[in-house]
Design a protein around this motif. Structure first.
Motif, PDB file in Angstrom:
ATOM      1  N   UNK A 254       0.989  -1.237   0.019  1.00 56.98           N
ATOM      2  CA  UNK A 254      -0.065   0.072  -0.067  1.00 56.98           C
ATOM      3  C   UNK A 254       0.861   1.273   0.013  1.00 56.98           C
ATOM      4  N   UNK A 255       1.832   1.363   0.792  1.00 57.89           N
ATOM      5  CA  UNK A 255       2.662   2.705   0.836  1.00 57.89           C
ATOM      6  C   UNK A 255       3.370   3.014  -0.345  1.00 57.89           C
ATOM      7  N   UNK A 256       3.770   1.896  -1.032  1.00 55.69           N
ATOM      8  CA  UNK A 256       4.539   2.382  -2.498  1.00 55.69           C
ATOM      9  C   UNK A 256       3.520   2.722  -3.583  1.00 55.69           C
ATOM     10  N   UNK A 257       2.414   1.948  -3.633  1.00 52.43           N
ATOM     11  CA  UNK A 257       1.177   2.434  -4.307  1.00 52.43           C
ATOM     12  C   UNK A 257       0.871   3.771  -4.170  1.00 52.43           C
ATOM     13  N   UNK A 259       2.811   6.196  -2.791  1.00 52.45           N
ATOM     14  CA  UNK A 259       3.853   7.095  -3.139  1.00 52.45           C
ATOM     15  C   UNK A 259       4.046   7.299  -4.613  1.00 52.45           C
ATOM     16  N   UNK A 260       3.831   6.144  -5.443  1.00 50.09           N
ATOM     17  CA  UNK A 260       3.939   6.104  -7.041  1.00 50.09           C
ATOM     18  C   UNK A 260       2.942   7.438  -7.439  1.00 50.09           C
ATOM     19  N   UNK A 261       1.710   6.994  -7.005  1.00 49.24           N
ATOM     20  CA  UNK A 261       0.590   7.794  -7.520  1.00 49.24           C
ATOM     21  C   UNK A 261       1.006   9.328  -7.164  1.00 49.24           C
ATOM     22  N   UNK A 262       1.260   9.794  -5.883  1.00 47.77           N
ATOM     23  CA  UNK A 262       1.226  10.997  -5.483  1.00 47.77           C
ATOM     24  C   UNK A 262       2.510  11.795  -6.230  1.00 47.77           C
ATOM     25  N   UNK A 263       3.773  11.184  -5.896  1.00 47.51           N
ATOM     26  CA  UNK A 263       5.032  11.667  -6.237  1.00 47.51           C
ATOM     27  C   UNK A 263       5.537  11.585  -7.783  1.00 47.51           C
ATOM     28  N   UNK A 264       4.969  10.343  -8.350  1.00 48.58           N
ATOM     29  CA  UNK A 264       5.471  10.054  -9.740  1.00 48.58           C
ATOM     30  C   UNK A 264       4.403  10.311 -10.572  1.00 48.58           C
ATOM     31  N   UNK A 265       3.176  10.274 -10.258  1.00 52.35           N
ATOM     32  CA  UNK A 265       2.075  10.683 -11.297  1.00 52.35           C
ATOM     33  C   UNK A 265       1.560   9.191 -12.000  1.00 52.35           C
ATOM     34  N   UNK A 266       1.743   8.092 -11.401  1.00 56.56           N
ATOM     35  CA  UNK A 266       1.394   6.706 -11.974  1.00 56.56           C
ATOM     36  C   UNK A 266      -0.239   6.795 -11.526  1.00 56.56           C
ATOM     37  N   UNK A 267      -0.768   6.284 -12.767  1.00 59.38           N
ATOM     38  CA  UNK A 267      -2.278   5.962 -12.527  1.00 59.38           C
ATOM     39  C   UNK A 267      -2.556   4.996 -11.796  1.00 59.38           C
ATOM     40  N   UNK A 310       4.822  11.179  12.310  1.00 61.15           N
ATOM     41  CA  UNK A 310       3.905  12.241  11.454  1.00 61.15           C
ATOM     42  C   UNK A 310       4.726  12.641  10.282  1.00 61.15           C
ATOM     43  N   UNK A 311       6.148  12.669  10.374  1.00 67.06           N
ATOM     44  CA  UNK A 311       7.038  13.243   9.180  1.00 67.06           C
ATOM     45  C   UNK A 311       7.294  11.964   8.423  1.00 67.06           C
ATOM     46  N   UNK A 320       2.353   4.532  10.726  1.00 73.16           N
ATOM     47  CA  UNK A 320       2.803   4.560  12.271  1.00 73.16           C
ATOM     48  C   UNK A 320       2.054   3.403  13.053  1.00 73.16           C
ATOM     49  N   UNK A 321       2.637   2.707  13.947  1.00 75.24           N
ATOM     50  CA  UNK A 321       2.194   1.744  14.778  1.00 75.24           C
ATOM     51  C   UNK A 321       1.450   2.548  15.792  1.00 75.24           C
ATOM     52  N   UNK A 322       1.996   3.566  16.275  1.00 75.08           N
ATOM     53  CA  UNK A 322       1.462   4.452  17.576  1.00 75.08           C
ATOM     54  C   UNK A 322       0.213   4.846  17.221  1.00 75.08           C
ATOM     55  N   UNK A 323      -0.955   4.655  18.000  1.00 78.18           N
ATOM     56  CA  UNK A 323      -2.126   5.007  17.865  1.00 78.18           C
ATOM     57  C   UNK A 323      -2.565   6.624  18.257  1.00 78.18           C
ATOM     58  N   UNK A 324      -1.476   7.235  18.829  1.00 77.22           N
ATOM     59  CA  UNK A 324      -1.708   8.655  19.143  1.00 77.22           C
ATOM     60  C   UNK A 324      -1.094   9.672  18.509  1.00 77.22           C
ATOM     61  N   UNK A 325      -0.946   9.259  17.091  1.00 71.48           N
ATOM     62  CA  UNK A 325      -0.335  10.260  16.267  1.00 71.48           C
ATOM     63  C   UNK A 325      -1.479  11.014  15.484  1.00 71.48           C
ATOM     64  N   UNK A 326      -1.772  12.132  15.639  1.00 66.13           N
ATOM     65  CA  UNK A 326      -2.847  12.840  14.935  1.00 66.13           C
ATOM     66  C   UNK A 326      -2.478  13.491  13.666  1.00 66.13           C
ATOM     67  N   UNK A 327      -3.742  14.042  12.748  1.00 62.96           N
ATOM     68  CA  UNK A 327      -3.414  14.697  11.643  1.00 62.96           C
ATOM     69  C   UNK A 327      -2.271  14.053  10.283  1.00 62.96           C
ATOM     70  N   UNK A 328      -2.739  12.681  10.559  1.00 60.34           N
ATOM     71  CA  UNK A 328      -2.025  12.064   9.570  1.00 60.34           C
ATOM     72  C   UNK A 328      -2.808  11.868   8.226  1.00 60.34           C
ATOM     73  N   UNK A 329      -2.211  11.862   6.975  1.00 67.05           N
ATOM     74  CA  UNK A 329      -2.586  11.895   5.528  1.00 67.05           C
ATOM     75  C   UNK A 329      -3.762  11.238   5.540  1.00 67.05           C
ATOM     76  N   UNK A 330      -4.726  11.598   4.547  1.00 69.26           N
ATOM     77  CA  UNK A 330      -5.964  11.017   4.368  1.00 69.26           C
ATOM     78  C   UNK A 330      -5.764   9.582   4.076  1.00 69.26           C
ATOM     79  N   UNK A 331      -4.824   9.022   3.089  1.00 69.38           N
ATOM     80  CA  UNK A 331      -4.712   7.922   2.724  1.00 69.38           C
ATOM     81  C   UNK A 331      -4.536   6.837   3.713  1.00 69.38           C
TER      82      UNK A 331
END
Length: 371
Positions: A254-257, A259-267, A310-311, A320-331
């Protein structure tokens, strides 16, 4: 006259004795002072034991972008040197094993849980329960805190979003076996890919866990092979083939998929299989007999703060595995991940055997593409 001399003799003796006694408090004071100094030195020694060492040495497969970023941040925060060695997870395990009698590194940052479990079995890791332990689900850390998870990697069905609509794509693993997808599936050559080995082994494990017989899983992979157009020699070839529409589907992480769509414009878009998906946990551990144990603990904590998580999510597509991280990306926040319940020890024991069978008895060699 004799009495006078006796009197003077007694007086002189008394003065000498008094002088001798006057010296004792000075000696006692000196002794006490030395004792206080020794006690102070002992206290300082204890404090020194808890202070950070001059450096921390990190082994990691995370790549130079992440490692250089966190090196700069950590050194600025703590004023100590961070040294890192960037290499593959299996290479790290082999190196830590070979250095067991002369430990060189302090922290192992990044590897699937199976690698850490193996290192634990071999006595290569040190126990450390982080300050944020309550923020990690039990499935994302070792029961004895020999390692803890930093991020998770779910496996997904990847598809060409220009050619297929969300309604058309397969919703689960078994849907990939539908004859309508014949020659529409492009797969990264599994034996060279940790992601693909995980997916293929999970397809066998689904039934093996109850039957202790891999045959049903082998039959599933045989049907998938029949629908597969090619086995790509590397990920880039697979990405390009799906992007160009040579094949419309693949299975990947999932993460690579994203990243490829957002940063490299793959459909590209993806589907989380409804019945569940294998979810790899990336972890961190302190190496047994680390030369810089206090700095190791500081680094362990630093790279797993909510801010760091978050970074890593926003910039490097880590969930992240932590369950207290807020404002994460929508994906991340808008995706419901249904993790398969996997006995990872058994999974690791059998995976090599299963993949060898696939390679020798199932794979259509004519579909194997070379670089």
């Amino acid at each position: 006259m004799k009495k006078v001399w006796m009197f003077l003799l007694v007086v002189c003796f008394g003065l000498v004795l008094a002088g001798c006694m006057a010296g004792n408090p000075q000696e006692t004071q000196t002794s006490t002072s030395e004792s206080d100094n020794n006690s102070s030195n002992s206290s300082n020694s204890t404090e020194t034991d808890n202070e950070l060492e001059d450096k921390v040495v990190v082994y990691s497969p995370h790549g130079k972008d992440i490692l250089s970023d966190f090196q700069q941040q950590f050194e600025a925060e703590y004023g100590i040197e961070m040294e890192f060695l960037d290499m593959g997870s299996q290479e790290i395990l082999d190196r830590v094993r070979s250095e067991a009698n002369n430990t060189q590194a302090d922290v192992w940052w990044g590897a699937p849980q199976v690698n850490f479990d193996q290192a634990k079995e071999e006595g290569l890791l040190a126990e450390y329960k982080p300050s944020y332990a309550d923020q990690i689900d039990d499935m994302y850390h070792d029961e004895d805190w020999m390692w803890s998870g930093t991020s998770i990697t779910p496996e997904v069905i990847l598809y060409n979003s220009k050619e297929l609509s969300e309604e058309e794509v397969p919703k689960d693993w078994d849907d990939l076996l539908d004859p309508k997808w014949k020659d529409e599936i492009i797969i990264r050559y599994p034996l060279a890919s940790g992601t693909m080995r995980t997916i293929f082994s999970a397809m066998i494990y689904r039934t093996y866990q109850d039957t202790e017989d891999p045959q049903e899983g082998y039959d599933w992979l045989q049907k998938l092979d029949e629908n597969t157009k090619e086995y790509s020699a590397n990920p880039e070839i697979m990405y390009n083939q799906v992007a160009k529409g040579v094949g419309l589907l693949s299975v990947w992480n999932m993460p690579d998929t994203v990243m490829l769509a957002e940063e490299k414009g793959y459909p590209f878009d993806y589907v989380i299989p409804e019945s569940g998906t294998p979810v790899l946990t990336e972890g961190i551990a302190i190496i047994k007999d680390a030369p810089n144990p206090n700095a190791a603990e500081a680094f362990y904590e630093f790279v797993n703060t909510p801010e760091a998580a978050k970074l890593l999510a926003e910039t490097y597509y880590r969930i992240p595995t932590r369950n207290d991280v807020t404002d994460l990306p929508a994906w991340i926040t808008e995706t419901d991940i249904n993790a398969m319940d996997i006995d990872w020890t058994l999974f690791q024991e059998k995976s090599g055997e299963w993949m060898e069978h696939w390679d020798n008895n199932i794979k259509n060699t004519e579909k194997e593409q070379q670089e």
